[in-house]
Scaffold this motif. Structure first.
Motif, PDB file in Angstrom:
ATOM      1  N   LEU A   5       3.915  12.826  15.863  1.00  0.00           N
ATOM      2  CA  LEU A   5       5.418  12.914  15.593  1.00  0.00           C
ATOM      3  C   LEU A   5       5.425  12.108  14.028  1.00  0.00           C
ATOM      4  O   LEU A   5       6.553  12.215  13.773  1.00  0.00           O
ATOM      5  N   ALA A   6       4.015  11.782  13.809  1.00  0.00           N
ATOM      6  CA  ALA A   6       3.538  10.753  11.913  1.00  0.00           C
ATOM      7  C   ALA A   6       3.848  12.462  11.545  1.00  0.00           C
ATOM      8  O   ALA A   6       3.967  11.936  10.143  1.00  0.00           O
ATOM      9  N   SER A   7       3.608  12.971  12.017  1.00  0.00           N
ATOM     10  CA  SER A   7       3.726  13.886  11.168  1.00  0.00           C
ATOM     11  C   SER A   7       4.844  14.710  10.270  1.00  0.00           C
ATOM     12  O   SER A   7       4.486  14.993   9.243  1.00  0.00           O
ATOM     13  N   PHE A   8       6.197  14.309  10.670  1.00  0.00           N
ATOM     14  CA  PHE A   8       7.229  14.140  10.260  1.00  0.00           C
ATOM     15  C   PHE A   8       7.414  13.506   9.434  1.00  0.00           C
ATOM     16  O   PHE A   8       8.501  13.751   8.056  1.00  0.00           O
ATOM     17  N   ALA A   9       6.520  12.554   8.960  1.00  0.00           N
ATOM     18  CA  ALA A   9       6.236  10.944   7.995  1.00  0.00           C
ATOM     19  C   ALA A   9       5.888  11.751   5.881  1.00  0.00           C
ATOM     20  O   ALA A   9       6.611  11.704   5.601  1.00  0.00           O
ATOM     21  N   THR A  10       4.761  12.967   6.836  1.00  0.00           N
ATOM     22  CA  THR A  10       3.996  12.870   5.991  1.00  0.00           C
ATOM     23  C   THR A  10       5.295  14.962   5.897  1.00  0.00           C
ATOM     24  O   THR A  10       4.945  14.942   4.482  1.00  0.00           O
ATOM     25  N   LEU A  11       5.216  15.350   6.766  1.00  0.00           N
ATOM     26  CA  LEU A  11       6.388  16.257   5.658  1.00  0.00           C
ATOM     27  C   LEU A  11       7.426  15.917   5.408  1.00  0.00           C
ATOM     28  O   LEU A  11       7.960  17.109   3.706  1.00  0.00           O
ATOM     29  N   MET A  12       7.913  14.903   5.150  1.00  0.00           N
ATOM     30  CA  MET A  12       9.504  13.824   4.392  1.00  0.00           C
ATOM     31  C   MET A  12       8.351  14.841   2.740  1.00  0.00           C
ATOM     32  O   MET A  12       9.713  14.922   1.729  1.00  0.00           O
ATOM     33  N   VAL A  13       7.439  14.012   2.923  1.00  0.00           N
ATOM     34  CA  VAL A  13       6.539  13.576   1.074  1.00  0.00           C
ATOM     35  C   VAL A  13       6.296  15.083   0.277  1.00  0.00           C
ATOM     36  O   VAL A  13       6.380  15.489  -1.097  1.00  0.00           O
ATOM     37  N   THR A  14       6.820  16.086   1.062  1.00  0.00           N
ATOM     38  CA  THR A  14       6.791  17.619   0.611  1.00  0.00           C
ATOM     39  C   THR A  14       7.674  18.973   0.332  1.00  0.00           C
ATOM     40  O   THR A  14       7.925  19.087  -0.885  1.00  0.00           O
ATOM     41  N   HIS A  15       8.721  18.110   0.201  1.00  0.00           N
ATOM     42  CA  HIS A  15       9.629  18.045  -0.115  1.00  0.00           C
ATOM     43  C   HIS A  15      10.684  18.050  -1.894  1.00  0.00           C
ATOM     44  O   HIS A  15       9.496  17.168  -2.276  1.00  0.00           O
ATOM     45  N   ASP A  16      11.130  18.057  -2.473  1.00  0.00           N
ATOM     46  CA  ASP A  16      11.548  17.985  -3.954  1.00  0.00           C
ATOM     47  C   ASP A  16      12.674  16.370  -3.843  1.00  0.00           C
ATOM     48  O   ASP A  16      12.720  16.750  -3.267  1.00  0.00           O
ATOM     49  N   GLY A  17      11.043  15.658  -4.359  1.00  0.00           N
ATOM     50  CA  GLY A  17      11.671  13.818  -4.573  1.00  0.00           C
ATOM     51  C   GLY A  17      11.334  12.986  -3.091  1.00  0.00           C
ATOM     52  O   GLY A  17      11.858  12.650  -2.525  1.00  0.00           O
ATOM     53  N   GLY A  18      10.916  13.720  -2.973  1.00  0.00           N
ATOM     54  CA  GLY A  18       9.698  13.603  -0.898  1.00  0.00           C
ATOM     55  C   GLY A  18      10.315  11.796  -1.120  1.00  0.00           C
ATOM     56  O   GLY A  18       9.940  11.327  -0.026  1.00  0.00           O
ATOM     57  N   ALA A  19       9.077  11.327  -1.958  1.00  0.00           N
ATOM     58  CA  ALA A  19       9.027  10.202  -2.247  1.00  0.00           C
ATOM     59  C   ALA A  19      10.048   9.139  -1.910  1.00  0.00           C
ATOM     60  O   ALA A  19       9.245   8.340  -0.777  1.00  0.00           O
ATOM     61  N   LYS A  20      10.779   9.307  -2.422  1.00  0.00           N
ATOM     62  CA  LYS A  20      12.036   8.799  -2.477  1.00  0.00           C
ATOM     63  C   LYS A  20      12.667   8.735  -0.500  1.00  0.00           C
ATOM     64  O   LYS A  20      13.184   8.448   0.050  1.00  0.00           O
ATOM     65  N   TRP A  21      12.659   9.751   0.104  1.00  0.00           N
ATOM     66  CA  TRP A  21      12.625  10.286   1.782  1.00  0.00           C
ATOM     67  C   TRP A  21      11.930   9.152   2.247  1.00  0.00           C
ATOM     68  O   TRP A  21      12.501   8.193   3.218  1.00  0.00           O
ATOM     69  N   VAL A  22      10.557   8.917   2.311  1.00  0.00           N
ATOM     70  CA  VAL A  22      10.102   8.183   2.550  1.00  0.00           C
ATOM     71  C   VAL A  22      10.872   7.003   2.200  1.00  0.00           C
ATOM     72  O   VAL A  22      10.050   5.706   3.156  1.00  0.00           O
ATOM     73  N   LEU A  69       0.788  -1.237  -0.155  1.00  0.00           N
ATOM     74  CA  LEU A  69      -0.168  -0.330   0.130  1.00  0.00           C
ATOM     75  C   LEU A  69       0.653   1.311  -0.078  1.00  0.00           C
ATOM     76  O   LEU A  69       0.987   1.926  -0.682  1.00  0.00           O
ATOM     77  N   VAL A  70       1.681   1.225   0.939  1.00  0.00           N
ATOM     78  CA  VAL A  70       2.546   2.104   0.889  1.00  0.00           C
ATOM     79  C   VAL A  70       3.599   2.909  -0.579  1.00  0.00           C
ATOM     80  O   VAL A  70       3.680   3.640  -0.909  1.00  0.00           O
ATOM     81  N   ILE A  71       3.832   1.572  -1.366  1.00  0.00           N
ATOM     82  CA  ILE A  71       4.390   1.943  -2.071  1.00  0.00           C
ATOM     83  C   ILE A  71       4.049   2.064  -3.390  1.00  0.00           C
ATOM     84  O   ILE A  71       4.754   3.094  -4.317  1.00  0.00           O
ATOM     85  N   ALA A  72       3.055   1.812  -2.972  1.00  0.00           N
ATOM     86  CA  ALA A  72       1.765   2.305  -4.555  1.00  0.00           C
ATOM     87  C   ALA A  72       1.793   3.718  -4.849  1.00  0.00           C
ATOM     88  O   ALA A  72       1.127   4.011  -5.844  1.00  0.00           O
ATOM     89  N   SER A  73       1.203   4.060  -3.389  1.00  0.00           N
ATOM     90  CA  SER A  73       0.878   5.537  -3.698  1.00  0.00           C
ATOM     91  C   SER A  73       1.861   6.204  -3.747  1.00  0.00           C
ATOM     92  O   SER A  73       1.608   7.604  -4.080  1.00  0.00           O
ATOM     93  N   LEU A  74       3.079   5.366  -2.854  1.00  0.00           N
ATOM     94  CA  LEU A  74       4.723   6.880  -3.295  1.00  0.00           C
ATOM     95  C   LEU A  74       4.688   6.716  -5.059  1.00  0.00           C
ATOM     96  O   LEU A  74       4.616   8.125  -4.893  1.00  0.00           O
ATOM     97  N   LEU A  75       4.902   5.432  -5.121  1.00  0.00           N
ATOM     98  CA  LEU A  75       4.596   5.917  -6.612  1.00  0.00           C
ATOM     99  C   LEU A  75       3.899   5.912  -7.674  1.00  0.00           C
ATOM    100  O   LEU A  75       4.352   7.291  -9.125  1.00  0.00           O
ATOM    101  N   LEU A  76       2.494   5.961  -7.441  1.00  0.00           N
ATOM    102  CA  LEU A  76       1.563   6.664  -7.903  1.00  0.00           C
ATOM    103  C   LEU A  76       1.433   7.906  -7.733  1.00  0.00           C
ATOM    104  O   LEU A  76       1.393   9.418  -8.906  1.00  0.00           O
ATOM    105  N   VAL A  77       0.735   8.196  -6.546  1.00  0.00           N
ATOM    106  CA  VAL A  77       0.080   9.741  -6.555  1.00  0.00           C
ATOM    107  C   VAL A  77       1.072  10.209  -4.655  1.00  0.00           C
ATOM    108  O   VAL A  77       0.531  10.064  -3.665  1.00  0.00           O
ATOM    109  N   PRO A  78       2.598  10.628  -4.631  1.00  0.00           N
ATOM    110  CA  PRO A  78       3.159  11.108  -3.744  1.00  0.00           C
ATOM    111  C   PRO A  78       1.847  11.534  -2.155  1.00  0.00           C
ATOM    112  O   PRO A  78       2.673  10.940  -1.134  1.00  0.00           O
TER     113      PRO A  78
END
Length: 276
Positions: free
Chosen positions: A132-149, A25-34
């Protein structure tokens, strides 16, 4: 016929199946619609908060559940347009509303009953789960943030797998038997080896960054993941329960799966933001 738990105390086939499904589920979401990651994290935090608040209420600790649930969503979602400022604002507003809610809930004409205890624990839950969970979502707002996750999740998985395998195969010396009897020093060593190797590879191959950043990240993920697990174990011991919930076969509740992920999300965001 039920499957007996493994030496580490899990229903291993069920745990593996659930882990693979969540990972897909995580991989699919990050690859398709981060940005769908916000919805996944928000839903998981709502369930986790419900689990924790339910367990607390069973112990007569009256955390204000409604503002805690709604405030948790504000903490998560305000990070999308406003970044860390939105997260901080959402957290402050949640704490304030919960303080007032608990005050009005007990009645202004009655003598205070455990107000300070209940509000303090409410603030703890708001910081422990959605903040603490919000930092997992903040990662994806960076350029290339899906890779950070991806780097974050793979590092935690490597730590968990290494600790589990080494603990089952070689674990003889308990690390903190009073809190978590199944944790061993051998398991911690396995976590370190796997997390360092995994983070080194992911930081180098996925982020194309300095491998020493991967080594540092691997070490801090093991430290924070282990401490996160121990913190939840201590909370459960205080409450006299085994699991926070029962929604994930082989794992317990959602919160039982997130205990190491929550602090690890913050340190991953911190390390990658500071060094990249």
């Amino acid at each position: 016929m039920t499957t007996a738990p493994s030496k580490a105390g899990r229903n291993l086939p069920a745990a593996i199946a659930v882990g693979v499904a969540l990972g897909a589920l995580v991989i699919a979401s990050l690859l398709l619609v981060p940005m769908v990651w916000f919805g996944i994290v928000g839903a998981a935090m709502a369930i986790a908060t419900w689990e924790v608040s339910t367990r607390l209420r069973e112990s007569d600790i009256l955390v204000p559940r409604i503002p805690l649930l709604l405030g948790g969503q504000a903490i998560i979602w305000l990070g999308w347009p406003y970044g860390t400022s939105g997260v901080l604002g959402g957290f402050a507003a949640t704490v304030l509303v919960c303080m007032v809610w608990r005050l009005l809930d007990q009645g202004l004409n009655k003598a205070p009953q455990n107000y300070l205890r209940d509000v303090s624990i409410t603030v703890f839950v708001a910081a422990w789960v959605p903040l603490l969970a919000s930092f997992a979502t903040l990662m994806v707002t960076h350029d290339g943030g899906a890779k950070w996750v991806f780097v974050f999740m793979l590092g935690v998985v490597c730590s968990d797998v290494g600790g589990y395998a080494a603990g089952v195969l070689f674990g003889k010396h308990p690390m903190v038997p009073a809190i978590s009897p199944k944790k061993s020093w051998e398991g911690l060593a396995g976590s370190l080896v796997f997390a360092i190797i995994g983070s080194l590879l992911t930081v180098t191959l996925i982020l194309d960054a300095n491998p020493f950043i991967g080594v540092l990240l691997g070490v801090v993920l093991v430290v924070t993941g282990t401490l996160g697990d121990l913190i939840e174990s201590q909370v459960k011991r205080d409450l006299g329960i085994k699991d926070m919930g029962t929604k994930l076969p082989g794992h317990g509740g959602i919160m039982d799966r997130l205990d190491s992920l929550l602090p690890s999300a913050f340190v991953t965001w911190l390390v990658l933001t500071a060094l990249l």
